[in-house]
Design a protein around this motif. Structure first.
Motif, mmCIF file in Angstrom:
data_model
loop_
_atom_site.group_PDB
_atom_site.id
_atom_site.type_symbol
_atom_site.label_atom_id
_atom_site.label_comp_id
_atom_site.label_asym_id
_atom_site.label_seq_id
_atom_site.Cartn_x
_atom_site.Cartn_y
_atom_site.Cartn_z
ATOM 1 N N LYS A 74 12.268 47.784 47.119
ATOM 2 C CA LYS A 74 11.767 46.629 46.155
ATOM 3 C C LYS A 74 12.070 46.299 45.165
ATOM 4 C CE LYS A 74 7.321 43.987 44.725
ATOM 5 N NZ LYS A 74 5.248 44.345 44.857
ATOM 6 N N ASP A 75 11.941 47.338 44.168
ATOM 7 C CA ASP A 75 11.760 47.021 42.466
ATOM 8 C C ASP A 75 13.672 47.452 42.392
ATOM 9 O OD1 ASP A 75 9.647 47.324 42.247
ATOM 10 O OD2 ASP A 75 9.664 49.583 41.105
ATOM 11 N N SER A 76 14.246 47.419 43.510
ATOM 12 C CA SER A 76 16.046 47.298 43.237
ATOM 13 C C SER A 76 16.450 46.210 43.757
ATOM 14 C CB SER A 76 16.457 48.436 44.503
ATOM 15 O OG SER A 76 16.224 49.867 43.881
ATOM 16 N N ILE A 77 15.749 45.387 44.792
ATOM 17 C CA ILE A 77 15.529 43.700 44.814
ATOM 18 C C ILE A 77 15.548 43.193 44.188
ATOM 19 C CG2 ILE A 77 15.579 41.776 46.215
ATOM 20 C CD1 ILE A 77 14.977 44.016 48.629
ATOM 21 N N ILE A 78 14.892 43.303 42.817
ATOM 22 C CA ILE A 78 13.998 42.869 41.975
ATOM 23 C C ILE A 78 14.927 42.784 41.100
ATOM 24 C CG2 ILE A 78 11.499 42.085 40.171
ATOM 25 C CD1 ILE A 78 9.904 43.231 42.145
ATOM 26 N N VAL A 79 15.646 44.011 40.446
ATOM 27 C CA VAL A 79 16.460 43.901 39.240
ATOM 28 C C VAL A 79 17.478 43.840 39.123
ATOM 29 C CG1 VAL A 79 17.572 45.879 38.450
ATOM 30 C CG2 VAL A 79 14.945 46.294 38.487
ATOM 31 N N LEU A 80 18.298 43.056 40.619
ATOM 32 C CA LEU A 80 20.027 42.704 41.730
ATOM 33 C C LEU A 80 18.811 41.413 40.888
ATOM 34 C CD1 LEU A 80 22.180 42.838 42.103
ATOM 35 C CD2 LEU A 80 21.507 43.212 44.714
ATOM 36 N N GLN A 81 18.086 40.712 41.215
ATOM 37 C CA GLN A 81 18.363 39.156 41.560
ATOM 38 C C GLN A 81 18.345 38.524 39.259
ATOM 39 O OE1 GLN A 81 14.567 38.491 43.256
ATOM 40 N NE2 GLN A 81 15.686 37.522 44.461
ATOM 41 N N THR A 82 17.396 39.910 38.599
ATOM 42 C CA THR A 82 17.717 39.212 37.055
ATOM 43 C C THR A 82 18.810 40.078 36.886
ATOM 44 O OG1 THR A 82 17.476 41.968 36.669
ATOM 45 C CG2 THR A 82 14.867 40.434 37.197
ATOM 46 N N THR A 83 19.624 40.205 37.777
ATOM 47 C CA THR A 83 20.570 41.237 36.498
ATOM 48 C C THR A 83 21.846 39.193 36.396
ATOM 49 O OG1 THR A 83 21.965 41.766 38.666
ATOM 50 C CG2 THR A 83 20.987 42.976 37.438
ATOM 51 N N VAL B 150 13.500 52.777 39.643
ATOM 52 C CA VAL B 150 13.247 51.391 40.048
ATOM 53 C C VAL B 150 13.994 51.378 40.683
ATOM 54 C CG1 VAL B 150 14.356 49.743 39.042
ATOM 55 C CG2 VAL B 150 12.691 50.476 37.938
ATOM 56 N N PHE B 151 15.016 52.872 40.690
ATOM 57 C CA PHE B 151 16.298 52.788 41.299
ATOM 58 C C PHE B 151 16.402 53.188 43.115
ATOM 59 C CE2 PHE B 151 19.803 52.279 38.280
ATOM 60 C CZ PHE B 151 19.405 50.716 38.707
ATOM 61 N N ARG B 152 14.843 53.768 43.130
ATOM 62 C CA ARG B 152 14.247 54.615 44.233
ATOM 63 C C ARG B 152 13.335 53.624 44.824
ATOM 64 N NH1 ARG B 152 12.663 60.554 42.368
ATOM 65 N NH2 ARG B 152 14.841 61.792 41.119
ATOM 66 N N SER B 153 13.077 52.077 44.762
ATOM 67 C CA SER B 153 12.584 51.766 45.344
ATOM 68 C C SER B 153 13.181 50.525 45.933
ATOM 69 C CB SER B 153 11.363 51.139 44.165
ATOM 70 O OG SER B 153 10.054 50.157 44.760
#
Length: 619
Positions: free
Chosen positions: A138-147, A133-136
């Motif tokens: 796109k995925d880092s932005i998605i994960v941050l939005q879910t927090t 996740v943290f290497r991507s």
């Protein structure tokens, strides 16, 4: 998008209505776990083998002879608990950027650690986050939005901080390592090239711009966006212009266009927070950040949403650094109560004053002017002054039609810029002319004070001709305009005469040199050269004819003036002819060095006096 599958058994969870979940099994369920409004009918053994917290709760329930367990304020709700329960049963679970934070927080709540079982859920989720996740981007932005919906758990587990650091680090990576498919909103575009032998290979990728990341993070809410931008700036590797572009893009994305939507009670608080955040993040640098036009639009919005006064002052300071980039339309900021004018003139005064103060503190124009080596530097240094001078004059012309604009406000704003910023007075003359046209009943004293801002020596020929025919100007100003036009005409004739005289001297010198060369030549060559010299001599202009031609030109120019101005001009011209050439030159020199308010002295005073008498006698 990255994902991870856990477990291998088939999913045996079933639903009964909207409030019951159970596991189909040959064994009867022996515990009921309530999460929110949903009851889960499960088995104790799989749950207790993975969760330390459930062990405590079941033990307490057994003491009370109860099979019900309440999970209060469970992070992620029933969906997150179902992921954890399936993991306990060994059923297939798919983790992805959309559910991994909820699962991580739920596993923390249930204490699914390595102490309970090796390879437990917390460990596996951390591996997925760190390796995928943290290497991507796109995925880092998605994960941050879910927090956002999982606070304070996501904050305490440092998931928010790790996401922000991951995003901020990726904004400054080498552009050669970025492809369009790597970004969030843009797709990879590759063309195909065909070799002469028919073999096709993928073409070179489009070049990646420096601001490739700007649009992607616009999806974040303002508080998370602020933290990301602070992290990006703290890295110290991002150009201020890119920071400014990112802030502008975010503002355009989220701020409504209509004034009603900006100030509505429903959205006003959010808009205010957004504007204040953007102002806080602005780079405080003249050569970086957002354009002056955008900053002025942001200032208008800040005024509408009533942003914090201190932040508005910071924004005014930033605008003051680059006011020379603005246009007159940019600074047409509507006034608000209790101001009576249409536009906020006082605010523009503050902006101009900030610019002048900053430039005075950072540039020593006098030192540059005294240095011969500073000529090019002087041009660059004065460029900003000239731009602001033109800006103020254009703004004055725009607001001159406002019936509530006082002479004092008009004059104060005009005088804020130094004289070096206004080498030509056509702009201020136009603004004053509009002001006088809109106020035909203005007193003579007010007209005189207003026109005192004009230096007639700095008017162009076109502006002087217009002023000479302008009945709205005081008679004294018209006389000054005509007088300096006379000086210009006389100076122009003298320049032409001097040029003709120099050409004649050069011709004489050339003739002497040619005669010396011809003395050593044959007769035919001598005759041919003499004839050529006669032809050249015929083309030398005569001073008398040139002066006569100049007088005709002056006469034709005077006919364009109205009767009042023509009478004054004729009187001044006659006096100029009566005086000797030496006196004319000396008087012209002294008059041109004086201010427009003090030029009419000596014989010029008598000339104006006679002109006024003539005007009354004729009329």
């Amino acid at each position: 998008m990255k994902f991870m599958k856990l477990g291998s058994k088939p999913d045996a969870f079933q639903a009964e209505g909207n409030s019951i979940r159970y596991v189909t099994s040959e064994l009867a369920t022996d515990v009921i776990v309530t999460v929110g409004e949903i009851k889960f009918y499960l088995h104790k053994f799989p749950l207790l083998s993975k969760s330390n917290h459930l062990q405590k709760l079941v033990s307490k329930a057994n003491e009370e002879n109860s099979d019900d367990i309440q999970l209060i304020n469970f992070p992620g709700g029933p969906k997150a608990f179902e992921i954890c329960a399936k993991f306990c049963y060994g059923m297939t679970v798919t983790l992805n950027p959309y559910n991994v934070v909820a699962a991580r927080c739920a596993a923390e709540y249930l204490e699914m650690t390595e102490d309970v079982d090796h390879g437990n859920l917390i460990f596996k989720i951390e591996v997925f986050l760190n390796t995928s996740v943290f290497r991507s981007w796109k995925d880092s932005i998605i994960v941050l939005q879910t927090t956002k919906s999982l606070l304070p758990w996501s904050e305490d587990l440092k998931i928010v901080g790790r996401c922000i650091d991951s995003i901020a680090s990726k904004t400054s990576v080498d552009l050669s390592n970025i492809t369009w498919s790597y970004t969030y909103n843009r797709k990879l575009t590759a063309s195909e090239k065909t070799f002469h032998d028919g073999i096709k290979i993928p073409g070179k990728l489009e070049s990646v711009p420096m601001d490739w990341w700007v649009e992607d993070i616009c999806e974040l809410e303002i508080d998370l966006y602020k933290r990301v931008m602070i992290a990006v700036k703290s890295k110290g590797r991002m150009d201020g212009r890119i920071i400014g572009e990112a802030l502008k893009t975010y503002a355009v994305r989220w701020l409504p266009e209509s004034v009603d939507a900006l100030v509505s009670e429903v959205h006003n608080r959010g808009n205010k927070s957004l504007v204040e955040t953007i102002i806080c993040l602005l780079p405080f640098d003249k050569n970086a950040g957002c354009s002056c036009s955008f900053l002025l639009k942001l200032l208008k919005v800040a005024i509408l949403v009533r942003a914090d006064d201190a932040l508005r002052e910071d924004l005014i300071d930033i605008i003051g650094l680059k006011l020379d980039e603005a246009s007159a339309n940019d600074i047409l900021i509507p006034a608000r109560s209790p101001q009576s004018t249409i536009y906020d003139v006082e605010l523009v005064k503050r902006l101009v004053n900030r610019f002048v103060t900053h430039e005075m503190n950072n540039q020593d124009l006098n030192a540059i002017q005294k240095s011969d080596k500073g000529t090019s530097g002087l041009v660059l240094a004065r460029g900003t002054w000239l731009n602001v001078g033109r800006l103020v004059d254009s703004y004055l012309a725009e607001i001159a039609r406002d019936p509530n604009l006082t002479i004092s406000s008009f004059t104060e704003l005009s005088q804020l810029v130094p004289e070096s910023a206004r080498p030509i007075h056509d702009g201020i003359y136009k603004a004053i002319d509009i002001y006088l046209k809109e106020r035909p009943t203005l007193t003579k004293a007010d007209r005189k004070n207003l026109c005192g801002l004009i230096d007639v020596k700095k008017l162009t020929t076109d502006a002087s001709m217009h002023a000479a025919q302008n009945d709205r100007l005081p008679l004294r100003v018209v006389v000054q305009v005509l007088y300096f036009e006379q000086l210009r005409t006389t100076a122009g004739v003298q320049v032409m005469e001097n040029s003709t005289h120099d050409e004649a001297l050069n011709s004489t010198r050339n003739t002497d040199e040619n005669l010396q060369r011809m003395a050593s030549g044959n007769g035919k060559s001598l005759g041919r050269q003499l004839s050529q010299m006669k032809i050249k001599d015929e083309h030398v202009p005569r001073t008398g004819k040139l002066a006569k031609m100049g007088s005709k030109t002056r006469g034709s120019g005077v006919q364009l003036l109205p009767s009042r101005s023509r009478r004054i001009f004729d009187k001044l011209w006659v006096i100029g002819k009566v005086n000797g050439n030496a006196e004319n030159r000396s008087s012209e020199t002294s008059a041109s060095s004086q201010s427009p308010r003090s030029i009419i002295q000596g014989e010029i005073k008598s000339s104006v006096s006679s002109s006024r008498h003539m005007r009354h006698s004729i009329s």
